[in-house]
Scaffold this motif. Structure first.
Motif, PDB file in Angstrom:
ATOM      1  N   GLU A   1       2.163   3.450  -9.616  1.00 10.17           N
ATOM      2  CA  GLU A   1       1.058   2.918  -9.306  1.00 10.17           C
ATOM      3  C   GLU A   1       0.735   1.626  -9.937  1.00 10.17           C
ATOM      4  O   GLU A   1       1.383   1.113 -10.825  1.00 10.17           O
ATOM      5  CB  GLU A   1       0.001   3.836  -9.886  1.00 10.17           C
TER       6      GLU A   1
ATOM      7  N   THR B   1       0.750  -1.455  -0.077  1.00  9.64           N
ATOM      8  CA  THR B   1       0.031   0.075  -0.061  1.00  9.64           C
ATOM      9  C   THR B   1       0.869   1.349   0.006  1.00  9.64           C
ATOM     10  O   THR B   1       2.193   1.226   0.337  1.00  9.64           O
ATOM     11  CB  THR B   1      -1.033   0.007   1.176  1.00  9.64           C
ATOM     12  N   ASP B   2       0.250   2.156  -0.321  1.00  8.07           N
ATOM     13  CA  ASP B   2       0.964   3.636  -0.076  1.00  8.07           C
ATOM     14  C   ASP B   2       1.540   3.901   1.014  1.00  8.07           C
ATOM     15  O   ASP B   2       2.581   4.521   1.197  1.00  8.07           O
ATOM     16  CB  ASP B   2       0.191   4.779  -0.624  1.00  8.07           C
ATOM     17  N   TRP B   3       0.736   3.669   2.167  1.00 10.44           N
ATOM     18  CA  TRP B   3       1.198   3.961   3.432  1.00 10.44           C
ATOM     19  C   TRP B   3       2.522   2.842   3.753  1.00 10.44           C
ATOM     20  O   TRP B   3       3.357   3.520   4.682  1.00 10.44           O
ATOM     21  CB  TRP B   3       0.093   3.557   4.418  1.00 10.44           C
ATOM     22  N   GLU B   4       2.405   1.950   3.253  1.00 11.35           N
ATOM     23  CA  GLU B   4       3.733   0.988   3.454  1.00 11.35           C
ATOM     24  C   GLU B   4       4.893   1.356   2.882  1.00 11.35           C
ATOM     25  O   GLU B   4       6.047   1.373   3.441  1.00 11.35           O
ATOM     26  CB  GLU B   4       3.301  -0.484   2.981  1.00 11.35           C
ATOM     27  N   LYS B   5       4.703   2.012   1.531  1.00 12.62           N
ATOM     28  CA  LYS B   5       5.629   2.439   0.670  1.00 12.62           C
ATOM     29  C   LYS B   5       6.388   3.592   1.842  1.00 12.62           C
ATOM     30  O   LYS B   5       7.381   3.824   1.703  1.00 12.62           O
ATOM     31  CB  LYS B   5       5.170   3.097  -0.532  1.00 12.62           C
ATOM     32  N   TYR B   6       5.310   4.501   2.264  1.00 12.89           N
ATOM     33  CA  TYR B   6       5.899   5.701   2.788  1.00 12.89           C
ATOM     34  C   TYR B   6       6.655   5.519   4.056  1.00 12.89           C
ATOM     35  O   TYR B   6       7.805   6.041   4.433  1.00 12.89           O
ATOM     36  CB  TYR B   6       4.504   6.438   3.214  1.00 12.89           C
ATOM     37  N   GLN B   7       6.101   4.229   4.778  1.00 12.78           N
ATOM     38  CA  GLN B   7       6.920   3.898   6.106  1.00 12.78           C
ATOM     39  C   GLN B   7       8.214   3.546   5.779  1.00 12.78           C
ATOM     40  O   GLN B   7       9.065   3.459   6.290  1.00 12.78           O
ATOM     41  CB  GLN B   7       6.166   2.882   6.807  1.00 12.78           C
ATOM     42  N   GLN B   8       8.555   2.569   4.463  1.00 15.42           N
ATOM     43  CA  GLN B   8       9.603   1.997   3.978  1.00 15.42           C
ATOM     44  C   GLN B   8      10.551   3.241   3.734  1.00 15.42           C
ATOM     45  O   GLN B   8      11.771   2.963   3.858  1.00 15.42           O
ATOM     46  CB  GLN B   8       9.216   1.125   2.856  1.00 15.42           C
TER      47      GLN B   8
ATOM     48  N   ARG C   1      10.485   6.289   4.729  1.00 16.79           N
ATOM     49  CA  ARG C   1      10.746   7.092   5.873  1.00 16.79           C
ATOM     50  C   ARG C   1      12.011   6.517   6.543  1.00 16.79           C
ATOM     51  O   ARG C   1      12.894   6.706   7.141  1.00 16.79           O
ATOM     52  CB  ARG C   1       9.774   7.284   6.661  1.00 16.79           C
TER      53      ARG C   1
END
Length: 87
Positions: free
Chosen positions: A79, A2-9, A11
């Protein structure tokens, strides 16, 4: 992913890269200034000159290898197929 998981990675990778830079700067200070009082000479150069230049370069390579092995993950940033683009 997900976009959130990508963001966390992303970061996580940024934070660990910053920490590696801080460790590298501390090593450079120790290798240059900390060894300045040592009277050892290697290849006609003082030990501190070699450790603060070539030593830091090798240490940076080791840090990057560690980041690549333990922190960084290969992931697509575009995407995924089937996702609806919001405009």
């Amino acid at each position: 992913m997900t976009d959130w998981e990508k963001y966390q990675q992303i970061r996580r990778e940024a934070v660990y890269t910053g920490l590696a830079l801080l460790v590298l700067i501390l090593f450079w200070c120790w290798a240059g200034f900390g060894l300045a009082s040592v009277d050892a000479v290697v290849f006609g150069l003082p030990l501190w000159a070699l450790t603060s230049s070539i030593g830091v370069w090798f240490f940076a390579i080791v840090l990057v290898k560690m980041l690549l092995k333990f922190v960084f993950r290969d992931m697509p940033l575009d995407e995924e197929k089937g996702d609806v683009k919001h405009e």
